[in-house]
Scaffold this active site. Sequence first.
Site, mmCIF file in Angstrom:
data_model
loop_
_atom_site.group_PDB
_atom_site.id
_atom_site.type_symbol
_atom_site.label_atom_id
_atom_site.label_comp_id
_atom_site.label_asym_id
_atom_site.label_seq_id
_atom_site.Cartn_x
_atom_site.Cartn_y
_atom_site.Cartn_z
ATOM 1 N N ASP A 9 0.893 -1.150 0.000
ATOM 2 C CA ASP A 9 0.000 0.000 0.000
ATOM 3 C C ASP A 9 0.939 1.210 0.000
ATOM 4 O O ASP A 9 1.782 1.340 0.898
ATOM 5 C CB ASP A 9 -0.848 -0.070 1.281
ATOM 6 C CG ASP A 9 -1.663 1.176 1.511
ATOM 7 O OD1 ASP A 9 -1.451 2.188 0.823
ATOM 8 O OD2 ASP A 9 -2.519 1.130 2.417
ATOM 9 N N ILE A 10 0.811 2.078 -0.973
ATOM 10 C CA ILE A 10 1.803 3.156 -1.141
ATOM 11 C C ILE A 10 1.839 4.094 0.070
ATOM 12 O O ILE A 10 2.878 4.704 0.348
ATOM 13 C CB ILE A 10 1.557 3.933 -2.466
ATOM 14 C CG1 ILE A 10 2.845 4.601 -2.934
ATOM 15 C CG2 ILE A 10 0.423 4.929 -2.328
ATOM 16 C CD1 ILE A 10 2.818 5.080 -4.360
ATOM 17 N N GLY A 31 -9.722 5.727 -4.955
ATOM 18 C CA GLY A 31 -8.488 4.978 -5.271
ATOM 19 C C GLY A 31 -7.303 5.381 -4.415
ATOM 20 O O GLY A 31 -7.438 5.640 -3.211
ATOM 21 N N VAL A 32 -6.158 5.476 -5.057
ATOM 22 C CA VAL A 32 -4.929 5.780 -4.324
ATOM 23 C C VAL A 32 -4.979 7.220 -3.786
ATOM 24 O O VAL A 32 -4.451 7.511 -2.701
ATOM 25 C CB VAL A 32 -3.694 5.484 -5.211
ATOM 26 C CG1 VAL A 32 -3.501 6.494 -6.299
ATOM 27 C CG2 VAL A 32 -2.453 5.347 -4.378
ATOM 28 N N ASP A 33 -5.627 8.094 -4.518
ATOM 29 C CA ASP A 33 -5.791 9.497 -4.105
ATOM 30 C C ASP A 33 -6.494 9.566 -2.735
ATOM 31 O O ASP A 33 -6.017 10.230 -1.794
ATOM 32 C CB ASP A 33 -6.627 10.201 -5.194
ATOM 33 C CG ASP A 33 -6.593 11.712 -5.100
ATOM 34 O OD1 ASP A 33 -5.890 12.234 -4.215
ATOM 35 O OD2 ASP A 33 -7.281 12.367 -5.912
ATOM 36 N N SER A 116 -3.137 6.044 -13.695
ATOM 37 C CA SER A 116 -4.209 5.868 -14.704
ATOM 38 C C SER A 116 -4.732 4.439 -14.838
ATOM 39 O O SER A 116 -5.660 4.195 -15.610
ATOM 40 C CB SER A 116 -3.772 6.355 -16.099
ATOM 41 O OG SER A 116 -3.790 7.755 -16.155
HETATM 42 N N1 AR6 Z 1 -1.376 1.906 -2.869
HETATM 43 C C1 AR6 Z 1 -0.870 1.652 -4.086
HETATM 44 N N2 AR6 Z 1 -1.618 1.559 -5.203
HETATM 45 C C2 AR6 Z 1 -2.954 1.735 -5.067
HETATM 46 C C3 AR6 Z 1 -3.570 2.006 -3.825
HETATM 47 C C4 AR6 Z 1 -2.719 2.106 -2.687
HETATM 48 N N3 AR6 Z 1 -3.193 2.370 -1.472
HETATM 49 N N4 AR6 Z 1 -4.908 2.126 -4.034
HETATM 50 C C5 AR6 Z 1 -5.124 1.907 -5.350
HETATM 51 N N5 AR6 Z 1 -3.959 1.654 -5.974
HETATM 52 P P1 AR6 Z 1 -6.556 4.892 -9.233
HETATM 53 P P2 AR6 Z 1 -6.231 6.492 -11.694
HETATM 54 C C6 AR6 Z 1 -3.672 1.383 -7.403
HETATM 55 O O1 AR6 Z 1 -7.965 4.608 -9.574
HETATM 56 O O2 AR6 Z 1 -6.590 5.354 -12.530
HETATM 57 C C7 AR6 Z 1 -9.123 9.054 -8.183
HETATM 58 O O3 AR6 Z 1 -10.450 9.211 -7.800
HETATM 59 C C8 AR6 Z 1 -4.806 0.808 -8.218
HETATM 60 O O4 AR6 Z 1 -4.860 -0.616 -8.046
HETATM 61 O O5 AR6 Z 1 -6.260 5.259 -7.832
HETATM 62 O O6 AR6 Z 1 -5.048 7.343 -12.088
HETATM 63 C C9 AR6 Z 1 -8.478 10.377 -8.592
HETATM 64 O O7 AR6 Z 1 -8.966 11.464 -7.822
HETATM 65 C C10 AR6 Z 1 -4.380 1.169 -9.640
HETATM 66 O O8 AR6 Z 1 -3.475 0.183 -10.159
HETATM 67 O O9 AR6 Z 1 -5.972 6.121 -10.130
HETATM 68 C C11 AR6 Z 1 -8.846 10.492 -10.025
HETATM 69 O O10 AR6 Z 1 -10.124 11.022 -10.193
HETATM 70 C C12 AR6 Z 1 -3.593 2.474 -9.446
HETATM 71 O O11 AR6 Z 1 -3.373 2.604 -8.041
HETATM 72 C C13 AR6 Z 1 -8.814 9.065 -10.498
HETATM 73 O O12 AR6 Z 1 -9.084 8.265 -9.364
HETATM 74 C C14 AR6 Z 1 -4.306 3.715 -9.943
HETATM 75 O O13 AR6 Z 1 -5.688 3.641 -9.657
HETATM 76 C C15 AR6 Z 1 -7.449 8.681 -11.025
HETATM 77 O O14 AR6 Z 1 -7.511 7.411 -11.612
#
Ligand code: AR6
Length: 319
Positions: A9-10, A31-33, A116
């Site tokens: 988990d980042i 998501g990660v945000d 993304s």
């Molecule tokens: N640690 C590491 N990687 C993660 C974590 C974590 N805790 N949580 C998710 N991932 P995403 P995007 C991975 O959707 O596609 C947000 O709402 C996940 O498995 O977080 O760039 C923003 O505000 C995936 O492989 O980001 C934007 O609106 C990767 O992180 C939108 O989502 C990216 O997934 C951005 O979408």
Amino acid sequence: MPLEIIRNDITKVQADAIVNAANPTLLGGGGVDGAIHRAAGPELLAECRTLGGCAVGQAKITKGYRLPAKYVIHTVGPIWQGGSKNEEKLLTDCYRNSLALAKEYQLESIAFPLISAGAYGYPKDQALKVAITVIGEFLLKNEMTVYLVIYDRASFQLSEKLFASITQYIDDRYVEVHEIRRELFAVEAPTPVQQRKRNLEDLMEQLDETFSQMLLRLIDEKGLTDAETYKKANIDRKLFSKIRNNIDYKPSKPTVLAFAIALELTLDETKDLLRKAGFALSPSSKFDLIVEFFIAEGNYNIFEINEALFAFGQNLLGV
Ligand code: AR6
């Protein structure tokens, strides 16, 4: 290791900076945000409000607040729209601009999620390829530790073609350990004359150059600099200088293979270098067969090889 692919988990990663896959408002999301904002606390959102948003492909930096990381670099990935809307260039820019910011702040380590590849719908295998390519190019010119953080197994995908070719290569050559044993037992015992000859050969081998000496000779012969070599081997400068300064250095097998890749050795030359360190390629090791596959293909990109090794659950090269 300059590029490490890790499962984590980042928000838990100890690095100078972690990268957030944000949206243009920089005001949080899922998501990660969402995870990063939750872990960093409300001060992060307060600082983000002062930044005036961020364009796709660009990056902005804030402090890390309650995170183990000192900084958060916020970048906005492209939304996948089929691939003809400049998505690849924009995703490349995300990694490049984040790395440039890290360099500007003189950071020693940075951790990326797969930008993304979640809500924004970028095909996971292609998102991974862009990440590895851009980070790899950067690390051939710069000194930094870069973590590519994979959250769930499903988000790590090799291209189907590469995955199929490697699987085929392994299936064709993989030998179960018990088969090897049978072969070993089938070998006839050497005659006393053969034995004496072998002892002599072993002795000559020992008198020969050491692993470290052979490595340095090959670097000269190939016309490479030390820095080019350890970067192409995904080995950090400190480990390289240990090997350079100790002619009796005993490397691990992944280290030897990493140098074989950096030096673009043939399979036979690779076996010679391994022998210097007391190792051999084994047909009952998937790790060995995957490295062999890339050498046979003439693909000496250590980052792509590590991508494949990770996909097959193996150790990475360069440790
Ligand atoms: N640690 C590491 N990687 C993660 C974590 C974590 N805790 N949580 C998710 N991932 P995403 P995007 C991975 O959707 O596609 C947000 O709402 C996940 O498995 O977080 O760039 C923003 O505000 C995936 O492989 O980001 C934007 O609106 C990767 O992180 C939108 O989502 C990216 O997934 C951005 O979408």
